[in-house]
Design an enzyme around this catalytic site. Structure first.
Site, PDB file in Angstrom:
ATOM      1  N   ARG A 169      20.108  32.794  25.273  1.00 26.10           N
ATOM      2  CA  ARG A 169      21.144  31.772  25.089  1.00 26.10           C
ATOM      3  C   ARG A 169      22.007  32.182  23.898  1.00 26.10           C
ATOM      4  O   ARG A 169      21.610  32.060  22.746  1.00 26.10           O
ATOM      5  CB  ARG A 169      20.473  30.418  24.832  1.00 26.10           C
ATOM      6  CG  ARG A 169      21.423  29.228  24.886  1.00 26.10           C
ATOM      7  CD  ARG A 169      20.735  27.995  24.336  1.00 26.10           C
ATOM      8  NE  ARG A 169      20.698  28.025  22.879  1.00 26.10           N
ATOM      9  CZ  ARG A 169      19.696  27.571  22.137  1.00 26.10           C
ATOM     10  NH1 ARG A 169      18.612  27.095  22.703  1.00 26.10           N
ATOM     11  NH2 ARG A 169      19.761  27.622  20.823  1.00 26.10           N
ATOM     12  N   HIS A 222      22.143  25.213  21.977  1.00 24.73           N
ATOM     13  CA  HIS A 222      21.468  24.542  23.095  1.00 24.73           C
ATOM     14  C   HIS A 222      22.444  23.592  23.783  1.00 24.73           C
ATOM     15  O   HIS A 222      22.583  23.598  25.005  1.00 24.73           O
ATOM     16  CB  HIS A 222      20.256  23.779  22.590  1.00 24.73           C
ATOM     17  CG  HIS A 222      19.596  22.929  23.618  1.00 24.73           C
ATOM     18  ND1 HIS A 222      18.886  23.455  24.673  1.00 24.73           N
ATOM     19  CD2 HIS A 222      19.554  21.583  23.771  1.00 24.73           C
ATOM     20  CE1 HIS A 222      18.428  22.486  25.427  1.00 24.73           C
ATOM     21  NE2 HIS A 222      18.828  21.335  24.912  1.00 24.73           N
ATOM     22  N   TYR A 250      17.814  27.839  12.907  1.00 24.39           N
ATOM     23  CA  TYR A 250      16.491  28.294  13.328  1.00 24.39           C
ATOM     24  C   TYR A 250      16.443  29.725  13.848  1.00 24.39           C
ATOM     25  O   TYR A 250      15.372  30.203  14.221  1.00 24.39           O
ATOM     26  CB  TYR A 250      15.908  27.347  14.395  1.00 24.39           C
ATOM     27  CG  TYR A 250      16.802  27.104  15.595  1.00 24.39           C
ATOM     28  CD1 TYR A 250      16.841  28.004  16.661  1.00 24.39           C
ATOM     29  CD2 TYR A 250      17.586  25.961  15.674  1.00 24.39           C
ATOM     30  CE1 TYR A 250      17.645  27.772  17.758  1.00 24.39           C
ATOM     31  CE2 TYR A 250      18.397  25.721  16.772  1.00 24.39           C
ATOM     32  CZ  TYR A 250      18.418  26.627  17.816  1.00 24.39           C
ATOM     33  OH  TYR A 250      19.228  26.397  18.907  1.00 24.39           O
TER      34      TYR A 250
END
Length: 397
Positions: free
Chosen positions: A290, A294, A303
């Site tokens: 990805r 998100h 993160y």
């Protein structure tokens, strides 16, 4: 971080590592060394450099592919990425409430979507914009849902493409039940259910695996392992490669390079043929990444590190197919220029379609929470009304 071409990245933690040793910093994760014989197998027909790799098992599933079809796959990926970029911009400008980008996952979606037949049935999550494109769903219908003015905007039976499913993993149960119905009807079509690596931890998915195996349902479970379930890495979902989990339920699983559109096309065709031929379910793990957030409410910089994204950018699915087309002389500069113009036209059409949509009813969320009303809901409605009113200028415009 190194960039691999024909082998999957080593899992970040082995099954024998101790709990609490997944990393010492927010963007650093340890990598466990595995024995050479236990390395996950990865099907790849097109390397990141655009080189064609021979595969005795899966070459036959794309043996008849023509230059025109290859250009079509490239066009699908380019236009899907352009649509996705436009939707992201529209959300940032307040035209959409939320958007789940597919950036980086174009090959996984276009390859699998083009592998389906018209009579197959697709059960998506909320990120399968490329699969929707392959099934003929108008992109503006997808955006209406994220604007809050419809509940999907398309008839699932018109394209055999179910409505987007926000509840994580539940669509795999729907797909399994539908597939069991197909088998009872004696039809030779198949079902494909999409879900992410995070959804593989859901009980619904495990139940779907059980029922599909026991009843030999003609369903393909297509997991897009994009490495992150929001902020949780894949090793927090499974102690073994996801595709290997199918073995415990009694059906085959395969990991394919999810950035290789030819590999995905071949593997998905194989899995769908198995289903149609009465051989039961298959789990396909498309090993991809990805590239963006998100959703537009997410900040991936909190993160994961830039070096991880940069490593995967070198394996861009669109770039590798372009390299192959150019090296094979299947496409010239005129083709790419025409496609760029078509891409920009699609972006304008999507933007105009969204701006022509009505504004969503901001207060509809309060109407059906309780049948007879509720004091707390009334209070929240009043607070929200005050918040909305704060945006009006002194002239009331």
């Amino acid at each position: 971080m190194t960039v691999e071409s024909t082998a999957a990245r080593t899992p970040r933690r082995s099954a024998g590592s101790k709990a609490g040793t997944t990393g010492t910093k927010r963007t650093t994760r340890t990598t466990a060394k595995k024995d050479a014989g236990t390395e996950p197998q990865l099907v790849q027909l097109l390397t990141p450099e655009g080189k064609r790799v021979k595969n005795a098992e899966y070459d036959k599933y794309i043996a008849g592919i023509t230059p025109d079809e290859l250009r079509g796959l490239y066009r699908d990926m380019v236009l899907t990425r352009r649509f996705d970029a436009e939707a992201t911009s529209l959300q940032r400008q307040g035209e959409l409430g939320l958007w789940a980008s597919l950036l980086g996952q174009e090959a996984a979606q276009i390859g699998s979507g083009r592998a389906t037949r018209e009579d197959d049935y697709v059960f998506p999550t909320y990120r399968e914009h490329g699969v929707a494109w392959c099934r003929g769903v108008d992109p503006s219908n997808l955006l209406g849902m994220f604007r809050g003015v419809n509940n999907g905007g398309w008839d699932p039976n018109s394209n055999n493409f179910h409505l987007y499913t926000i509840v994580i993993g539940s669509q795999t149960l729907h797909a399994t039940g539908y597939a069991m119905g197909i088998a009872k009807d004696g039809a030779d079509s198949a079902v494909i259910a999409y879900f992410g690596d995070g959804a593989s931890s859901q009980g619904d998915v495990a139940e779907s695996f059980t029922f599909s195996a026991v009843y030999n349902a003609p369903v393909v479970f297509f997991c897009q392992n994009n490495q992150w379930a929001i902020s949780e890495p894949t090793e927090k979902q499974s102690r073994v490669p996801i595709y290997q989990r199918a073995q415990g339920f009694g059906f085959p699983g395969v990991r394919v390079d999810g950035n290789d559109v030819l590999g995905v096309l071949a593997v998905t065709r194989w899995a769908l043929e198995r289903a149609r031929g009465g051989e039961g379910p298959t789990l396909v793990e498309a090993f991809t990444y990805r590239m963006g957030a998100h959703t537009t409410s997410d900040d991936p910089s909190r993160y994961r590190g830039d070096e991880e994204r940069q490593a995967w950018e070198a394996k861009d699915p669109i770039l590798r197919l372009r390299r192959y087309l150019e090296a094979s002389k299947y496409a010239d500069e005129g083709f790419f220029e025409e496609l760029e113009a078509e891409s920009e036209a699609l972006g304008r059409r999507v933007r105009e379609a969204v701006r022509a949509m009505p504004d969503p009813d901001h207060f509809a969320i309060f109407e059906n929470a309780y049948a007879d009303g509720h004091a707390l809901v009334d209070e929240e409605r009043a607070q929200f009304a005050a918040y909305q009113a704060s945006f009006a200028d002194e002239g009331g415009n």
